[in-house]
Structures are given as structure tokens and as C-alpha cells.
Scaffold this motif. Structure first.
Motif, mmCIF file in Angstrom:
data_model
loop_
_atom_site.group_PDB
_atom_site.id
_atom_site.type_symbol
_atom_site.label_atom_id
_atom_site.label_comp_id
_atom_site.label_asym_id
_atom_site.label_seq_id
_atom_site.Cartn_x
_atom_site.Cartn_y
_atom_site.Cartn_z
ATOM 1 N N MET A 73 0.807 -1.224 0.000
ATOM 2 C CA MET A 73 0.000 0.000 0.000
ATOM 3 C C MET A 73 0.842 1.277 0.000
ATOM 4 S SD MET A 73 -3.105 -1.252 2.484
ATOM 5 C CE MET A 73 -3.671 0.411 2.809
ATOM 6 N N PRO A 74 1.827 1.441 0.905
ATOM 7 C CA PRO A 74 2.615 2.675 0.854
ATOM 8 C C PRO A 74 3.456 2.792 -0.414
ATOM 9 C CG PRO A 74 3.514 1.144 2.488
ATOM 10 C CD PRO A 74 2.203 0.598 2.055
ATOM 11 N N VAL A 75 3.920 1.657 -0.956
ATOM 12 C CA VAL A 75 4.676 1.705 -2.212
ATOM 13 C C VAL A 75 3.766 2.177 -3.342
ATOM 14 C CG1 VAL A 75 5.999 0.349 -3.878
ATOM 15 C CG2 VAL A 75 6.217 -0.131 -1.448
ATOM 16 N N ALA A 76 2.549 1.626 -3.381
ATOM 17 C CA ALA A 76 1.597 2.023 -4.417
ATOM 18 C C ALA A 76 1.218 3.498 -4.286
ATOM 19 C CB ALA A 76 0.350 1.149 -4.330
ATOM 20 N N ALA A 77 1.005 3.955 -3.058
ATOM 21 C CA ALA A 77 0.651 5.360 -2.845
ATOM 22 C C ALA A 77 1.770 6.282 -3.313
ATOM 23 C CB ALA A 77 0.351 5.607 -1.368
ATOM 24 N N LYS A 78 3.007 5.911 -3.021
ATOM 25 C CA LYS A 78 4.153 6.722 -3.446
ATOM 26 C C LYS A 78 4.269 6.734 -4.964
ATOM 27 C CE LYS A 78 9.117 7.278 -2.624
ATOM 28 N NZ LYS A 78 10.306 6.727 -1.894
ATOM 29 N N PHE A 79 4.074 5.574 -5.590
ATOM 30 C CA PHE A 79 4.160 5.485 -7.042
ATOM 31 C C PHE A 79 3.057 6.301 -7.699
ATOM 32 C CE2 PHE A 79 3.222 3.196 -11.066
ATOM 33 C CZ PHE A 79 4.437 3.394 -11.700
ATOM 34 N N LEU A 80 1.840 6.198 -7.210
ATOM 35 C CA LEU A 80 0.726 6.957 -7.783
ATOM 36 C C LEU A 80 0.939 8.455 -7.630
ATOM 37 C CD1 LEU A 80 -2.327 4.822 -6.635
ATOM 38 C CD2 LEU A 80 -1.525 5.131 -8.973
ATOM 39 N N SER A 81 1.459 8.866 -6.485
ATOM 40 C CA SER A 81 1.736 10.283 -6.273
ATOM 41 C C SER A 81 2.733 10.796 -7.297
ATOM 42 C CB SER A 81 2.274 10.493 -4.851
ATOM 43 O OG SER A 81 2.692 11.820 -4.662
ATOM 44 N N LEU A 82 3.792 10.026 -7.507
ATOM 45 C CA LEU A 82 4.823 10.415 -8.464
ATOM 46 C C LEU A 82 4.249 10.449 -9.880
ATOM 47 C CD1 LEU A 82 8.422 8.985 -8.445
ATOM 48 C CD2 LEU A 82 7.143 9.113 -10.574
ATOM 49 N N VAL A 83 3.489 9.421 -10.242
ATOM 50 C CA VAL A 83 2.927 9.332 -11.592
ATOM 51 C C VAL A 83 1.943 10.474 -11.849
ATOM 52 C CG1 VAL A 83 1.380 7.973 -13.066
ATOM 53 C CG2 VAL A 83 3.265 6.865 -11.867
ATOM 54 N N ASN A 84 1.062 10.725 -10.897
ATOM 55 C CA ASN A 84 0.051 11.765 -11.077
ATOM 56 C C ASN A 84 0.678 13.140 -11.258
ATOM 57 O OD1 ASN A 84 -2.025 9.908 -10.902
ATOM 58 N ND2 ASN A 84 -2.346 10.224 -8.714
#
Length: 524
Positions: free
Chosen positions: A473-484
Motif C-alpha cells: 500500500m505505501p509503495v503504491a501510494a508513493k508510485f501513484l503520487s509520483l505518476v500523477n
């Protein structure tokens, strides 16, 4: 010009069909994009005659002059620094300190020692020589003045009067200079100017009055710390401004690099082209029409998914992601470690079965132990197969202990050998457990990238990944933040590249109309 607080979606192609930002560090950027970015980026995909504001441009190939190369390097440096300040709330500068045992540190220490030895020798002469000491006082004076705000006239005047270098030089010539008194004034003054975190350092200075040379050396050390504090204070102030204008600033700076450097989007174009070909293959296998094209969101999300398995040793990162390469590597490494832990535990539970099912304490202990042993698995000198042998041995010990405590027979040597062999086999690319876990992780990230509100879906991990749910979950949140954030800044460039690649891939008689392409872009 500050932008309004209207919230962008995850892409700047269109306000529909895009994931909103995750409730994480990306919330800092919620107020930095205006609706105009969304509108004009959609236009840049849908029409060859996009508005000037949103259509990225690049210079034709040309021979660069040295000045142009230096300007581009400076723009890239500014872009990298600004991006780091924006996306990393913990970014700060430390006082300059070379690595221990390095040649640079050795040379620096020797030169400094020689300087302070000369100063001590001069002050111990009879009569004393104050030339070097006066130069130090002049440097200290300039440093102290640099810390002052424009309105601090009273303390500025006082520093100018007490550290009047011409007067100090006259006092030195007549051997009436009070070096100890001047040092005491300097300590008292910088004690008023420094951050509260430096109060202990000031107290040490106040009690370190036996040797004047040592005292001056420590004063300079504290001044270096204060310089770092001042820079970090400025960074925090700049961050507030950048958060309001970051999209415009980063896009304008990147465009400046494009204007000066030919072929500056080559790697980005190759990256998107690869994703487009993969998306077209997927569409062709499900669509009847030969001219069916994937939507731009599908293409771009596929491209970002490729970053999770990107080979940084063989492939250059896309230019639009160069400022985030370090973060992408960290995400990939953390993700691969989570996958390895998941693979090991899936093998354990599928091999042993019922006697160890439904024991959360045992499961957590095995997971924690495996994670610790696999820490650093991406280092070049890390022997994964050897480590997995050790992981297997530790797991067998834990399992035997748990089984014995609950009245079960311990694992037979044959079963332990089988378990060890299966665990070590995850180093093979075509291992079925490894393939299953990697595919499920890709499904999870694809689902989040394609969802309009991914923050509500972070806990919905696919079956088989429950063991690492709270790590994913925290890895996905960090990745989505960067991508967005990346989509918001570079959306117009991506839209232009995808439009050109899509239309160039079709014969003119089969090429979709602009309106059809626009419908595809927003309907996914």
C-alpha cells in the motif's frame, strides 16, 4: 502567476477517465494545477492545431555551442533542484562534510591544519603578527552580515562598528588589539542570530576560551552550520512559492531545455512507443476493426507500468522522468523485495499446508525474518541464491519449533529439502510462483492507475498478495503520487507524442478522424 485550487486528475489529457491523486505526499500539489491545463492538453491530443500554450515544441537538430550546452545544464540543474524541493518535504542541505577516509577529506584536513598552525605561530610571535587573524575577522564579519535581513539595521551597524577592519588593523599595528574581546562579541552575536538548534554549539564556544586559535576554528565550524541552516530556511520559503507554481515552472524550464537541445525527447518517445505497440496488440486481439486504436490513457498507464520492471542498467530513463529516477529505483527495489517475500511465504504455506494455517503470529514472524534476510538484495555483491538457502534454513527452524509446540511432528528431512529447493527456485525467471506474484502485482498497480479514485482501492490487493498487503500500500501510494504529478507537468508532451505516433502508424485512408481519436482518448 499562482494558479487556482481546482484539483487536477491524474492526467492532463482530460478531466474524465483519470485517477485522482492518492492521499499522500501528492496532496501538497493539489492546488498547483489549473483547469486550463486539462482543457488544452485534451486539445493537444485531439487536434494538430493545438493552442500555443499547451503544444510542446522542440528545436530542429543543430550543432550546440558551448554556451547553449552550459545553459541547458544550468536549466537541468534548476529543474532537478526545484523538483526535489517540491516532491520531497524532507529535502534539506547538510553542512559540507567530505566522506571519511577520502582523499579529498585528507587533503582538506591537512590544508586546514597548516593554516591554523601558521595562525598560531603568528599569534605566538613576539611581537604577535595579526595579518592572518585580521583576514579571519574580515571573513567572519562578511558571513555575519550575510545572515541579516534587510531591515536589521541596528545589529548591522553594531557589527560594522565592532568589526571595523581598518580600526582593528590600526590597533594591531599599535599592539593594543583585544582578540579575546572581539571573539567574545562574535560568539554573543551569532548566538542571537542562530537557530535554537545551535544553542548547544554556542554554549561550547562560550566555554572554549583557553586557546584563541581553537576558538576561531570552532567559530568557523558553527558559522558553516549556520550557513546550512540559512539555506534550509530559504528552501522552506521557496517551497511555499514553488508549490503554487510548480507545474508552470517545471514545464517552462523543461521547454527551455528542449529549445536548446535537439532530440531531447527521444527516450520518452521510445518509452511511449513501446507502450503503444503493447496496447495496440492488446486491442487488436479483442477488437474486430483493424484500425482500432488504444486510448491515450491506456497507452500512458501501460508506459508507467513498465517503470516497475525497468532495467536501469540497460535502458536510459525517459527525459520527463529524469528528476525522479532515484525515487523510481527505490520503488522498484522495495517492490521486488516485497514480491520475493511473498513468493517465499506462498511456497511455505502451499508446501506445509494445514498445520501452519490460521496462525497470524507465526505468519508475521516468518515474514519479518524473511524481509530482514532479503534486505539489500539489490546490491551488486548480494548473492540471492545463497541468501535464500539461509532463509530456508531459518524458516524450517521456525516451522519445526511451532509444529513441536502444538503437538505436530517436525518436518522430515525430505520435506525440508523440497521446501528449500522450491524457495531457491524463485531466482528462475519462469518460476510459476514468481510469475504469478509478478502478474498479480502488475494487476494491482494497473487497477490503481486506471481508477478515478485510487485512494479508495489501495487495500484491494489481488488474491495471493494478502501477506504483503500492508507493504504494498505505501509503495503504491508513493508510485501513484509520483505518476500523477508527472502526468500533470508533462501531460501536453505525452499527448503530442502519442498523437503523432498513433496517426503515423496508420495509412492515410485508414487513419481515424480527430474526433474519433478524441472519443477514444476520453472513453478508454
Amino acid at each position: 502567476m499562482p494558479l487556482n485550487d481546482e484539483r487536477p486528475g491524474s492526467m492532463s489529457f482530460s478531466g474524465e477517465d483519470q485517477g485522482s491523486d492518492v492521499e499522500s505526499s501528492s496532496e501538497r500539489c493539489d492546488s498547483i494545477t489549473s483547469a486550463s491545463d486539462l482543457d488544452c492538453s485534451q486539445e493537444s491530443f485531439a487536434s494538430n492545431n493545438s493552442s500555443k500554450h499547451c503544444t510542446p515544441s522542440s528545436s530542429p537538430p543543430k550543432v550546440l555551442s558551448l554556451d547553449e550546452v552550459m545553459d541547458s545544464a544550468r536549466d537541468l540543474s534548476n529543474l532537478t533542484l526545484a523538483h526535489e524541493i517540491i516532491v520531497n518535504p524532507n529535502f534539506h542541505l547538510e553542512a559540507n562534510s567530505p566522506p571519511q577516509d577520502s582523499l579529498f577529506k585528507s587533503v582538506k584536513d591537512n590544508l586546514h591544519k597548516a593554516f591554523w598552525d601558521i595562525l598560531e605561530a603568528e599569534l605566538n610571535d613576539d611581537p604577535p603578527e595579526y595579518g592572518q587573524a585580521i583576514k579571519l575577522l574580515e571573513e567572519i564579519k562578511e558571513t555575519m552580515l550575510s545572515f541579516l535581513n534587510p531591515g536589521a539595521n541596528r545589529i548591522r551597524t553594531q557589527i560594522m562598528e565592532v568589526l571595523d577592519i581598518d580600526l582593528i588593523r590600526q590597533q594591531a599595528d599599535n599592539d593594543v588589539i583585544d582578540i579575546q574581546g572581539i571573539a567574545s562579541y562574535i560568539i554573543t552575536t551569532i548566538g542571537k542570530m542562530c537557530a535554537p538548534a545551535r544553542d548547544e554549539e554556542i554554549k561550547k564556544l562560550q566555554h572554549n576560551t583557553d586557546n584563541i586559535v581553537t576558538l576561531f576554528r570552532e567559530i568557523f565550524r558553527v558559522l558553516d552550520l549556520m550557513k546550512a541552516d540559512m539555506v534550509n530556511w530559504e528552501i522552506n520559503n521557496i517551497r511555499r512559492v514553488l508549490l503554487k507554481q510548480s507545474v508552470e515552472y517545471e514545464r517552462a524550464t523543461f521547454q527551455s531545455i528542449l529549445d536548446k537541445t535537439p532530440n531531447s525527447l527521444n527516450n520518452t518517445t521510445k518509452w511511449i512507443k513501446c507502450a503503444l505497440e503493447e496496447s495496440q496488440s492488446a486491442v487488436s486481439s479483442t477488437e474486430v476493426k483493424q484500425t482500432a486504436v488504444p486510448g491515450p490513457f491506456q497507452v500512458l498507464n501501460t508506459a508507467f507500468l513498465h517503470l516497475l520492471t525497468w532495467d536501469y542498467t540497460k535502458n536510459t530513463v525517459p527525459e520527463t522522468l529524469m528528476t525522479d529516477e532515484g525515487r523510481l529505483r527505490e520503488i522498484q527495489e522495495h517492490l521486488q523485495q516485497c514480491q520475493a517475500v511473498n513468493e517465499v511465504l506462498l511456497i511455505v504455506y502451499s508446501t506445509i499446508g494445514g498445520p501452519i494455517q490460521g496462525l497470524p503470529t507465526l505468519s508475521e514472524r516468518l515474514k519479518r525474518m524473511t524481509t530482514v534476510l532479503l534486505d539489500g538484495m539489490h546490491r551488486p555483491n548480494f548473492n540471492l541464491e545463497e541468501t535464500l538457502q539461509g532463509v530456508s534454513a531459518q524458516i524450517c527452524c521456525e516451522l519445526n519449533k511451532s509444529l513441536t509446540e502444538r503437538g505436530y511432528s517436525p518436518l522430515t528431512s525430505t520435506l525440508q529439502a523440497t521446501l528449500t529447493g522450491q524457495i531457491c527456485s524463485i531466482t528462475e525467471k519462469d518460476n510459476p510462483i514468481r510469475t504469478l506474484v509478478e502478474d498479480r502485482v502488475q494487476q494491482y498497480f494497473k487497477m490503481l492507475l486506471c481508477d478515478a479514485k485510487p485512494q479508495g482501492k489501495l487495500e484491494q490487493v489481488p488474491a495471493g498478495l494478502t501477506i504483503i498487503k500492508h507493504d504494498l500500500m505505501p509503495v503504491a501510494a508513493k508510485f501513484l503520487s509520483l505518476v500523477n504529478y508527472n502526468k500533470t507537468v508533462y501531460g501536453p508532451y505525452y499527448a503530442d507524442i502519442i498523437r503523432r505516433l498513433m496517426f503515423n502508424n496508420f495509412p492515410s485512408e485508414e487513419r481515424p478522424s480527430h474526433s474519433a481519436a478524441q472519443d477514444t482518448a476520453v472513453s478508454k
